[in-house]
Design a protein around this motif. Structure first.
Motif, short mmCIF file in Angstrom:
data_model
loop_
_atom_site.label_atom_id
_atom_site.label_comp_id
_atom_site.label_asym_id
_atom_site.label_seq_id
_atom_site.Cartn_x
_atom_site.Cartn_y
_atom_site.Cartn_z
N ARG A 104 32.53 34.19 36.09
CA ARG A 104 31.30 33.39 35.97
C ARG A 104 31.07 32.58 37.23
O ARG A 104 29.94 32.47 37.72
N ASP A 105 32.14 32.02 37.79
CA ASP A 105 32.03 31.21 38.99
C ASP A 105 31.54 32.04 40.17
O ASP A 105 30.81 31.54 41.03
N GLN A 106 31.94 33.32 40.22
CA GLN A 106 31.55 34.21 41.32
C GLN A 106 30.32 35.05 40.99
O GLN A 106 29.95 35.94 41.76
N GLN A 107 29.70 34.79 39.81
CA GLN A 107 28.52 35.54 39.36
C GLN A 107 28.82 37.04 39.27
O GLN A 107 28.06 37.89 39.74
N LEU A 108 29.96 37.36 38.65
CA LEU A 108 30.39 38.74 38.44
C LEU A 108 30.54 39.00 36.95
O LEU A 108 30.66 38.07 36.15
N SER A 109 30.52 40.28 36.58
CA SER A 109 30.91 40.66 35.22
C SER A 109 32.13 41.58 35.35
O SER A 109 32.25 42.33 36.31
N ILE A 110 33.03 41.50 34.36
CA ILE A 110 34.30 42.23 34.44
C ILE A 110 34.34 43.36 33.43
O ILE A 110 33.95 43.19 32.27
N ARG A 111 34.83 44.52 33.89
CA ARG A 111 35.20 45.62 33.00
C ARG A 111 36.73 45.72 33.10
O ARG A 111 37.28 45.79 34.20
N TYR A 112 37.41 45.70 31.96
CA TYR A 112 38.87 45.63 31.95
C TYR A 112 39.51 47.01 31.81
O TYR A 112 38.94 47.92 31.20
N ALA A 113 40.71 47.13 32.36
CA ALA A 113 41.54 48.32 32.18
C ALA A 113 42.99 47.86 32.10
O ALA A 113 43.33 46.76 32.56
N ILE A 114 43.83 48.69 31.52
CA ILE A 114 45.26 48.38 31.42
C ILE A 114 46.00 49.14 32.51
O ILE A 114 45.74 50.33 32.73
N ILE A 115 46.90 48.45 33.20
CA ILE A 115 47.74 49.10 34.22
C ILE A 115 49.20 48.78 33.92
O ILE A 115 49.51 47.78 33.25
N SER A 116 50.08 49.60 34.41
CA SER A 116 51.52 49.39 34.22
C SER A 116 52.03 48.41 35.26
O SER A 116 51.41 48.21 36.31
N PRO A 117 53.18 47.78 35.02
CA PRO A 117 53.77 46.90 36.04
C PRO A 117 53.99 47.64 37.36
O PRO A 117 53.82 47.04 38.43
N ALA A 118 54.36 48.92 37.29
CA ALA A 118 54.57 49.69 38.52
C ALA A 118 53.25 49.85 39.28
O ALA A 118 53.22 49.76 40.51
N SER A 119 52.16 50.10 38.55
CA SER A 119 50.84 50.20 39.18
C SER A 119 50.47 48.89 39.86
O SER A 119 49.95 48.86 40.97
N PHE A 120 50.75 47.78 39.16
CA PHE A 120 50.43 46.47 39.75
C PHE A 120 51.20 46.26 41.04
O PHE A 120 50.64 45.84 42.06
N ARG A 121 52.52 46.56 41.01
CA ARG A 121 53.33 46.33 42.21
C ARG A 121 52.83 47.17 43.38
O ARG A 121 52.77 46.69 44.52
#
Length: 579
Positions: free
Chosen positions: A120-137
């Motif tokens: 909201r602060d950046q005037q964006l809308s979010i679409r969520y997805a799930i990622i694994s810890p390995a993907s995040f790293r």
């Protein structure tokens, strides 16, 4: 609705991956606070990938792998590195103002709430997805790659400039062509990175200046300059030249100041940069003012005006003719407030014309004119021309001299509504300033409708705000200030509580305790009594007494109320109002 752990257990029972006794054991462990998902993986009932797909199916979210995936730096940096690390989340796709963020813990409501607040602060809308810890790293490493890429660009640019300098030494008759150097990728990338980071960080200005053996890049965020980057001094001239190319300045002119503009699209937002260069002893300094052109229409309430203050402004600006003045030092938000006021009047049946130096914001439906003193197009000359353009509303960027002041008074007397700014400390200083400019007091009394003075104070970060103890000295100061309020002033309930706050510092405010700014305002409508005082020469003691009698809150009063309401700190009140 059952929790995620319960839904996972039920799904595994349906798929006959676990028996009823196993399910009962897992449910008991879940009730005791155990990590069911970790248990399922450790006992090899499901793999991590299977568990991830199961979570996605239950939550109705796509499961994405980011391992080895290319993520453009402009998209990755939508979510700052510190927030990505804190919430284990990565921005990896963007379509206009819609960004896709993958995160590892979709069931934590605090993380979802924080990401939604950021969006909201950046005037964006979010679409969520799930990622694994390995993907995040794997994806998170790209932040470091971006830093290494910038470092490599700096190194490559330094080598290129040094090589150009060496070639020039070998052949004194042939100077190195700096315009060619600045078009090369490394310097262009540095400039683009500096601008992008400033826009993403919410900076209002970028300063690029020689600093000993280095070139220092500083951002002004919430009114305070902070060093963002130190570059080799060998790059300074090339970076300045690159900025000159982008802003259509004369590349070979280094002896006089120059002004220009850059228009860019950054992160789905239209941004204007007002660029200024200044010759120094043996180099040039560049300052870029960042102006967003696609932001929503700013209202007085957005800026921090109270409802009763907004009512006074609206009543004053809907008068058919006269003059409204806004005072304050440079950088106090006067131009932004003037545009918010013009938006109140901007309609098809109204001819609004402005004279500005420079034009800071582009306003649809407003005729905006840029002062050009080098060709004789001054505020006075422009005002004369505007009066022949059938205007209803005129906005003059600043009243600087006697001629402009006299013409402004003339415009207000002849059926036009005129807005302008003055450099005075407070509201009551505006009248003596105009009289010093040889404006006849009786003409000024017939024209002046309202004067407002404003400053900007930093707001406490809402994510780390906390109440602090009030020392006896501060309590005594606050009590003394409250006693000086006009008798009829309506104080908010918070004033009686005598509570003050501060920000302890968090990732969202970069540890400063402040995020964003708001205005403090004093304003005064000029009625018959004040107009008679102007004719008398506006004696200071009588003006102060009459303003207080009419209930005017000073800048210090308004700032103190904002501190007691928890919007800013008491230290900020003292810093801005010098009391």
């Amino acid at each position: 609705m059952p929790g995620l752990s319960t839904q996972i257990i039920d799904a595994l029972k349906r798929d006959q991956k676990i028996s009823d006794p196993q399910a009962s054991e897992l449910e008991a462990s879940a009730a005791a606070g155990g990590d069911i998902e970790r248990t399922l993986v450790d006992q090899r009932i499901v793999s991590e990938d299977e568990l991830l797909r199961l979570r996605g199916s239950i939550l109705g979210l796509p499961v994405i792998s980011l391992i080895g995936r290319e993520i453009p730096p402009a998209i990755l940096s939508v979510l700052p590195r510190n927030l990505a690390e804190r919430y284990q989340a990565i921005a990896f796709e963007r379509d206009g103002n819609r960004v896709t963020i993958g995160f590892t813990n979709p069931t934590d409501p605090a993380i979802v709430e924080a990401l939604e607040f950021f969006a909201r602060d950046q005037q964006l809308s979010i679409r969520y997805a799930i990622i694994s810890p390995a993907s995040f790293r794997d994806a998170f490493q790209k932040y470091e790659e971006g830093k290494r890429e910038t470092a490599a660009a700096i190194e490559a640019a330094t080598e290129r400039i040094a090589a150009a300098g060496g070639a020039a030494e070998e052949n004194a008759a042939e100077e190195a062509d700096i315009s060619e150097a600045v078009e090369k990728a490394p310097v262009s990338k540095i400039v683009a990175t500096v601008i992008r980071h400033a826009v993403e960080g919410g900076a209002s200005d970028i300063h690029i200046e020689p600093h000993g053996k280095e070139s220092r890049v500083r951002y002004r965020i919430d009114g305070v300059l902070r060093t963002a980057l130190m570059l080799p001094i060998a790059l300074h001239a090339a970076i300045v030249a690159r900025i000159k190319v982008l802003s259509s300045m004369k590349l070979d002119e280094t002896r006089i100041p120059q002004d220009g503009r850059i228009h860019i699209r950054e992160g789905g937002r239209e941004v204007d940069l007002r660029v200024s260069t200044l010759p120094l002893l043996d180099n040039e300094k560049v300052v870029m003012r960042i102006l967003e052109t696609t932001a929503k229409v700013i209202t007085l309430k957005d800026l921090g005006f109270r409802d009763w203050q907004t009512a006074i402004v609206e009543r004053s600006v809907h008068r058919p003719h006269g003059m409204v003045l806004l005072t304050g030092p440079t950088g106090s938000g006067k131009s932004t407030t003037l545009y918010a006021v013009l938006n109140l009047l901007n309609a098809e049946g109204v001819n609004i014309t402005t004279l500005e130096d420079p034009i800071e914001y582009y306003a649809r439906g407003v005729n905006q004119s840029q002062i050009r003193t080098e060709v004789g197009f001054t505020f006075a000359a422009g005002l004369r021309a505007i009066l022949r353009q059938d205007p209803n509303v005129i906005m003059v960027g600043e009243i600087r001299d006697t001629e402009t002041a006299e013409l402004a008074i003339h415009a207000g007397l002849t059926g036009h509504l005129l807005f302008s700014t003055l450099h005075t400390r407070d509201v009551l200083g505006a009248v003596p300033r105009l009289i010093d400019m040889k404006v006849e007091p009786f003409l000024l009394a017939s024209t002046l409708i309202m004067v407002a003075a404003q400053r900007l104070v930093r707001k406490i970060c809402p994510d780390c705000r906390e109440e602090i103890a009030v020392s006896p000295e501060v309590r005594k100061d606050i009590e003394r200030a409250l006693a000086s309020f006009p008798r009829d002033a309506v104080l908010p309930p918070e004033a009686a509580g005598m509570r003050i706050f501060k920000g302890r510092g968090c990732p969202k405010c970069s540890g400063s305790g402040y995020r964003g700014r708001t205005v403090i305002v004093e304003l005064l409508e000029f009625d018959d009594a004040l107009q008679q005082l102007i004719v008398k020469g506006f004696p200071a003691s009588e003006a102060v007494a009459l303003a207080k009698q009419k209930g005017m809150l000073t800048l210090h009063h308004d700032a103190l109320l904002k501190a007691l309401e928890g919007m800013t700190t008491y230290e900020e009140v003292l810093r801005i109002t010098h009391e």
